[in-house]
Design a protein around this motif. Structure first.
Motif, PDB file in Angstrom:
ATOM      1  N   LEU A 185      -5.788   7.628   8.278  1.00  0.00           N
ATOM      2  CA  LEU A 185      -4.851   8.574   7.671  1.00  0.00           C
ATOM      3  C   LEU A 185      -3.898   7.863   6.717  1.00  0.00           C
ATOM      4  N   VAL A 186      -3.345   6.744   7.177  1.00  0.00           N
ATOM      5  CA  VAL A 186      -2.385   5.998   6.365  1.00  0.00           C
ATOM      6  C   VAL A 186      -3.067   5.450   5.115  1.00  0.00           C
ATOM      7  N   LEU A 187      -4.256   4.874   5.272  1.00  0.00           N
ATOM      8  CA  LEU A 187      -4.989   4.337   4.121  1.00  0.00           C
ATOM      9  C   LEU A 187      -5.333   5.434   3.125  1.00  0.00           C
ATOM     10  N   GLY A 188      -5.705   6.606   3.648  1.00  0.00           N
ATOM     11  CA  GLY A 188      -6.021   7.725   2.762  1.00  0.00           C
ATOM     12  C   GLY A 188      -4.824   8.195   1.959  1.00  0.00           C
ATOM     13  N   VAL A 189      -3.675   8.290   2.628  1.00  0.00           N
ATOM     14  CA  VAL A 189      -2.465   8.726   1.934  1.00  0.00           C
ATOM     15  C   VAL A 189      -2.077   7.736   0.843  1.00  0.00           C
ATOM     16  N   TRP A 191      -4.942   7.780  -2.042  1.00  0.00           N
ATOM     17  CA  TRP A 191      -4.942   8.984  -2.867  1.00  0.00           C
ATOM     18  C   TRP A 191      -3.576   9.272  -3.492  1.00  0.00           C
ATOM     19  N   GLY A 192      -2.573   8.571  -3.014  1.00  0.00           N
ATOM     20  CA  GLY A 192      -1.224   8.780  -3.534  1.00  0.00           C
ATOM     21  C   GLY A 192      -0.818   7.695  -4.508  1.00  0.00           C
ATOM     22  N   ARG A 221      -1.633  -0.875  -4.938  1.00  0.00           N
ATOM     23  CA  ARG A 221      -0.714  -1.792  -5.605  1.00  0.00           C
ATOM     24  C   ARG A 221       0.734  -1.506  -5.223  1.00  0.00           C
ATOM     25  N   SER A 222       1.003  -0.247  -4.856  1.00  0.00           N
ATOM     26  CA  SER A 222       2.386   0.146  -4.555  1.00  0.00           C
ATOM     27  C   SER A 222       2.891  -0.469  -3.260  1.00  0.00           C
TER      28      SER A 222
END
Length: 302
Positions: free
Chosen positions: A54-58, A61-62, A66-67
């Protein structure tokens, strides 16, 4: 500073309601899993490992990966150590106590955060917040009924230590948040906890039946959902707007305790809980008020 639009505040409140329900469900699952032979270590691993997608997806996709680059790896390691300690103590509290009573004891986090701010960070705490702290502890005494309570004393002790550690986590997050985004902090907390726990699973993990693994899957899902909705709610509205919603978890915990565990909160809980909740809300109100006054003073002197 302009306030958040009404629709953003409404969405933030709805997300925080989801957070409260997801967290209550997660703690109930921890209690059920414990009854099915799941160890504390396993609960911690599955909570983090199954939240990882879930965390990796957010992030993917967000804002993108790099952020989440950081110049403060040591701060994230310390946050992870504190975070996993607090999570372990929280889980243990819910295995030792009825779910509603455990929930109320963990409502003392703002009280301990105020004490730690004064003692550790040397932040000024005025008579208003000290009065709220005393009120909150009066509520705790009513709930736990020292000397005449049917609650196990070890559960009460673990719950109060858990609240203290979680308050230290909140202070740490406040300090990290000066330079790191919430997404970055969640990302590194999940990575830094899931990987070492995963390395130990071949040694400390156990085989379980399909029903128990289903519980563990739901545990990770609820934990990841709560983490993401909590973070999102704070992006949409101020803490003073969303934090009162957290106390709705008392309703959910009492309902789940009755339906799933056949436990009914004691009358003492309903007498003491309002004092603890009022204490926490007033502490947050005062902190927000003082923050606005300091900000206005800084702007005036620019």
């Amino acid at each position: 500073m302009t306030s958040a639009p009404a629709e953003r505040r409404l969405l933030a409140i709805l997300l925080r309601l989801v957070t409260a329900l997801a967290l209550t469900a997660m703690f109930a699952i921890v209690k059920l899993a414990d009854a099915h032979g799941v160890t504390l270590f396993e609960s911690l691993f599955y909570r983090q490992a199954l939240a990882l997608p879930l965390v990796l997806g957010v992030v993917g996709w967000g804002p993108g990966f790099r952020s989440v680059r950081t110049q403060r790896p040591g701060a994230h390691v310390w946050r992870t150590v504190l975070g996993m300690t607090g999570m372990a103590l929280n889980f243990l509290t819910f295995t030792l106590l009825p779910i509603a009573e455990a929930t109320v004891i963990l409502f003392t986090v703002p009280i301990f955060a105020t004490i730690l701010s004064a003692v550790v960070l040397k932040e000024p705490v005025g008579p208003h917040r000290w009065s709220a702290v005393i009120l909150g502890f009066a509520g705790v005494l009513i709930v736990v009924q020292p000397g005449g309570s049917t609650l196990p004393p070890e559960g009460i002790a673990v719950g109060l230590v858990a609240a203290t550690v979680v308050s230290a986590i909140n202070i740490t997050l406040r300090q990290i948040g000066r330079t790191e985004s919430a997404t970055t902090t969640v990302f590194w907390f999940t990575i830094l906890s899931a990987l070492p726990f995963g390395a130990l699973m071949p040694v400390l993990g156990k085989a379980h039946d399909g029903w128990t693994f289903g519980l563990l899957f739901a545990l990770g899902l609820m934990g990841g959902l709560a983490q993401l909705t909590s973070t999102a709610s704070l992006r949409l509205a101020p803490v003073s707007v969303v934090l009162p919603i957290d106390y709705s978890s008392l309703v959910w915990s009492a309902l789940i305790g009755w339906l799933v565990f056949s436990t009914v909160p004691s009358p003492h809980l309903w007498l003491g809980a309002p004092l603890i909740i009022a204490s926490g809300l007033y502490i947050v109100y005062r902190e927000q008020k003082l923050h606005r006054e300091r900000t206005a003073g800084a702007v005036a002197t620019d």
